[in-house]
Design a protein around this motif. Structure first.
Motif, PDB file in Angstrom:
ATOM      1  N   ALA A 154      35.098  64.080  -0.870  1.00 37.54           N
ATOM      2  CA  ALA A 154      35.258  65.311  -1.639  1.00 37.54           C
ATOM      3  C   ALA A 154      36.704  65.778  -1.728  1.00 37.54           C
ATOM      4  O   ALA A 154      36.991  66.740  -2.428  1.00 37.54           O
ATOM      5  N   PHE A 155      37.633  65.115  -1.026  1.00 37.45           N
ATOM      6  CA  PHE A 155      39.040  65.501  -1.076  1.00 37.45           C
ATOM      7  C   PHE A 155      39.888  64.242  -1.009  1.00 37.45           C
ATOM      8  O   PHE A 155      39.635  63.368  -0.186  1.00 37.45           O
ATOM      9  N   ARG A 156      40.917  64.154  -1.872  1.00 36.96           N
ATOM     10  CA  ARG A 156      41.775  62.969  -1.914  1.00 36.96           C
ATOM     11  C   ARG A 156      43.195  63.383  -2.277  1.00 36.96           C
ATOM     12  O   ARG A 156      43.391  64.407  -2.920  1.00 36.96           O
ATOM     13  N   PHE A 157      44.158  62.569  -1.879  1.00 37.60           N
ATOM     14  CA  PHE A 157      45.489  62.728  -2.453  1.00 37.60           C
ATOM     15  C   PHE A 157      46.133  61.373  -2.623  1.00 37.60           C
ATOM     16  O   PHE A 157      45.865  60.428  -1.881  1.00 37.60           O
ATOM     17  N   GLU A 158      46.979  61.280  -3.659  1.00 41.88           N
ATOM     18  CA  GLU A 158      47.528  60.006  -4.070  1.00 41.88           C
ATOM     19  C   GLU A 158      48.818  60.216  -4.854  1.00 41.88           C
ATOM     20  O   GLU A 158      49.199  61.350  -5.182  1.00 41.88           O
ATOM     21  N   ILE A 159      49.480  59.109  -5.174  1.00 42.92           N
ATOM     22  CA  ILE A 159      50.635  59.117  -6.070  1.00 42.92           C
ATOM     23  C   ILE A 159      50.157  58.676  -7.447  1.00 42.92           C
ATOM     24  O   ILE A 159      49.485  57.655  -7.581  1.00 42.92           O
ATOM     25  N   ALA A 160      50.510  59.445  -8.471  1.00 43.69           N
ATOM     26  CA  ALA A 160      50.173  59.095  -9.849  1.00 43.69           C
ATOM     27  C   ALA A 160      51.382  58.406 -10.471  1.00 43.69           C
ATOM     28  O   ALA A 160      52.314  59.060 -10.936  1.00 43.69           O
ATOM     29  N   GLU A 161      51.383  57.081 -10.445  1.00 46.16           N
ATOM     30  CA  GLU A 161      52.518  56.333 -10.983  1.00 46.16           C
ATOM     31  C   GLU A 161      52.685  56.585 -12.479  1.00 46.16           C
ATOM     32  O   GLU A 161      53.804  56.536 -13.003  1.00 46.16           O
ATOM     33  N   THR A 162      51.577  56.850 -13.152  1.00 47.96           N
ATOM     34  CA  THR A 162      51.646  57.093 -14.590  1.00 47.96           C
ATOM     35  C   THR A 162      52.333  58.416 -14.905  1.00 47.96           C
ATOM     36  O   THR A 162      52.695  58.668 -16.044  1.00 47.96           O
ATOM     37  N   ASN A 163      52.502  59.281 -13.891  1.00 46.82           N
ATOM     38  CA  ASN A 163      53.235  60.532 -14.054  1.00 46.82           C
ATOM     39  C   ASN A 163      54.511  60.511 -13.222  1.00 46.82           C
ATOM     40  O   ASN A 163      54.866  61.482 -12.566  1.00 46.82           O
ATOM     41  N   THR A 164      55.209  59.371 -13.237  1.00 48.01           N
ATOM     42  CA  THR A 164      56.492  59.216 -12.558  1.00 48.01           C
ATOM     43  C   THR A 164      56.395  59.483 -11.065  1.00 48.01           C
ATOM     44  O   THR A 164      57.289  60.090 -10.459  1.00 48.01           O
ATOM     45  N   GLY A 165      55.300  59.052 -10.468  1.00 46.34           N
ATOM     46  CA  GLY A 165      55.179  59.116  -9.017  1.00 46.34           C
ATOM     47  C   GLY A 165      54.868  60.484  -8.439  1.00 46.34           C
ATOM     48  O   GLY A 165      55.156  60.741  -7.277  1.00 46.34           O
ATOM     49  N   LEU A 166      54.278  61.373  -9.223  1.00 52.77           N
ATOM     50  CA  LEU A 166      53.952  62.703  -8.726  1.00 52.77           C
ATOM     51  C   LEU A 166      52.747  62.653  -7.784  1.00 52.77           C
ATOM     52  O   LEU A 166      51.809  61.871  -7.989  1.00 52.77           O
ATOM     53  N   ILE A 167      52.772  63.494  -6.750  1.00 58.74           N
ATOM     54  CA  ILE A 167      51.616  63.631  -5.863  1.00 58.74           C
ATOM     55  C   ILE A 167      50.533  64.419  -6.591  1.00 58.74           C
ATOM     56  O   ILE A 167      50.801  65.441  -7.227  1.00 58.74           O
ATOM     57  N   LEU A 220      46.279  65.867  -6.092  1.00 59.78           N
ATOM     58  CA  LEU A 220      45.211  66.121  -5.135  1.00 59.78           C
ATOM     59  C   LEU A 220      43.904  66.346  -5.870  1.00 59.78           C
ATOM     60  O   LEU A 220      43.885  66.826  -7.014  1.00 59.78           O
ATOM     61  N   TYR A 221      42.803  66.031  -5.190  1.00 54.76           N
ATOM     62  CA  TYR A 221      41.466  66.190  -5.773  1.00 54.76           C
ATOM     63  C   TYR A 221      40.599  67.047  -4.867  1.00 54.76           C
ATOM     64  O   TYR A 221      40.466  66.773  -3.675  1.00 54.76           O
ATOM     65  N   GLU A 222      40.039  68.105  -5.436  1.00 57.49           N
ATOM     66  CA  GLU A 222      39.031  68.920  -4.760  1.00 57.49           C
ATOM     67  C   GLU A 222      38.006  69.351  -5.800  1.00 57.49           C
ATOM     68  O   GLU A 222      37.924  70.504  -6.188  1.00 57.49           O
ATOM     69  N   GLY A 223      37.252  68.403  -6.325  1.00 58.80           N
ATOM     70  CA  GLY A 223      36.329  68.683  -7.414  1.00 58.80           C
ATOM     71  C   GLY A 223      36.968  68.465  -8.766  1.00 58.80           C
ATOM     72  O   GLY A 223      36.307  68.072  -9.729  1.00 58.80           O
ATOM     73  N   SER A 224      38.269  68.719  -8.869  1.00 57.96           N
ATOM     74  CA  SER A 224      39.087  68.428 -10.041  1.00 57.96           C
ATOM     75  C   SER A 224      40.446  67.921  -9.552  1.00 57.96           C
ATOM     76  O   SER A 224      40.843  68.184  -8.423  1.00 57.96           O
ATOM     77  N   TRP A 225      41.123  67.201 -10.416  1.00 59.57           N
ATOM     78  CA  TRP A 225      42.458  66.705 -10.059  1.00 59.57           C
ATOM     79  C   TRP A 225      43.508  67.751 -10.366  1.00 59.57           C
ATOM     80  O   TRP A 225      43.471  68.406 -11.394  1.00 59.57           O
ATOM     81  N   TYR A 226      44.481  67.887  -9.442  1.00 60.77           N
ATOM     82  CA  TYR A 226      45.608  68.796  -9.599  1.00 60.77           C
ATOM     83  C   TYR A 226      46.887  67.981  -9.399  1.00 60.77           C
ATOM     84  O   TYR A 226      47.123  67.447  -8.312  1.00 60.77           O
ATOM     85  N   THR A 227      47.698  67.870 -10.458  1.00 61.76           N
ATOM     86  CA  THR A 227      48.936  67.114 -10.373  1.00 61.76           C
ATOM     87  C   THR A 227      50.086  68.051 -10.036  1.00 61.76           C
ATOM     88  O   THR A 227      50.296  69.054 -10.710  1.00 61.76           O
ATOM     89  N   SER A 228      50.824  67.710  -8.993  1.00 63.02           N
ATOM     90  CA  SER A 228      51.933  68.543  -8.548  1.00 63.02           C
ATOM     91  C   SER A 228      53.229  68.103  -9.224  1.00 63.02           C
ATOM     92  O   SER A 228      53.250  67.198 -10.058  1.00 63.02           O
ATOM     93  N   THR A 229      54.320  68.732  -8.829  1.00 63.44           N
ATOM     94  CA  THR A 229      55.651  68.313  -9.271  1.00 63.44           C
ATOM     95  C   THR A 229      56.399  67.605  -8.141  1.00 63.44           C
ATOM     96  O   THR A 229      57.595  67.369  -8.244  1.00 63.44           O
TER      97      THR A 229
END
Length: 216
Positions: free
Chosen positions: A103-116, A118-127
């Motif tokens: 139910a909770f995850r975090f990862e690097i989004a390479e498609t968004n230039t390596g931004l961290i 997080l997932y808690e029911g929905s994805w939230y892309t940080s800066t």
């Protein structure tokens, strides 16, 4: 015994601590003991480097190396992760999952230039990104507000709305149950800890300062 869970790191509400530099954590090339309790033992294809090297770390190949815990994380209103990571090349799938829970995850989004993100029911892309060279300390804090805070090398980088309480869930490092092989973590994890509370900024700075000389 003074070295348990890392020298002078925060111990209050500490549930899981994997510390490859600590002899209490290393059992074999495929087993990692939790230094806090017999629960949360990790087993995986992820392996330690040669023990003569410094620092020791878990090396994930980005294909089939994941570290599976034998115990679900407990439910908690506020929670925190403290992790030292080093990237080792982009994945073809575009995502490198560092921590994967049901139910909770975090990862690097390479498609968004390596931004961290997080997932808690929905994805939230940080800066927030990892350092291009060398090790990065990430502290991810879910508050009771609820908010999600991301600290990098001891400093608050971003606060995201949308946090929620941690539910009891299965988890692993380097991926999760439905992660494609092309989206597993490709890189190193030198230290991982999980707290069943929201760490304060002074506590995050304390954890960073205690271990930074090992990695930086």
């Amino acid at each position: 015994m003074a070295f348990i869970n890392g020298p002078n790191t925060v111990k209050d509400s500490l549930i899981v601590c994997y510390d490859p530099q600590n002899p209490m954590s290393k059992v074999s090339n495929t087993v990692v003991e939790n230094t806090v309790s017999p629960q949360f033992k990790g087993t995986a294809a992820a392996t330690f480097v040669d023990p003569s090297s410094y620092p020791n770390y878990l090396d994930f190949n980005g294909t089939n190396d994941v570290l599976n815990s034998d115990t679900n994380l407990p439910a908690s209103t506020g929670f925190s992760f403290n992790i030292w990571v080093k990237h080792n090349g982009a994945q073809s799938g575009g995502y490198d999952r560092i921590f994967g829970g049901s139910a909770f995850r975090f990862e690097i989004a390479e498609t968004n230039t390596g931004l961290i993100r997080l997932y808690e029911g929905s994805w939230y892309t940080s800066t927030v990104t990892l350092d291009d060279v060398g090790w990065t300390n990430l502290a991810i804090v879910n508050t009771v507000d609820p908010l999600m805070k991301i600290y990098k090398n001891g400093a608050l980088q971003q606060t995201l709305t949308g946090g929620r309480a941690m539910t009891s869930q299965s988890w692993r490092l380097g991926g999760n149950g439905n992660t494609p092989a092309t989206e597993t973590w490709k890189g190193f994890i030198g230290y991982f800890s999980y707290y069943s509370k929201e760490l304060t900024t002074p506590e995050i700075i304390q954890n960073y300062n205690v271990l930074k000389s090992r990695f930086i």
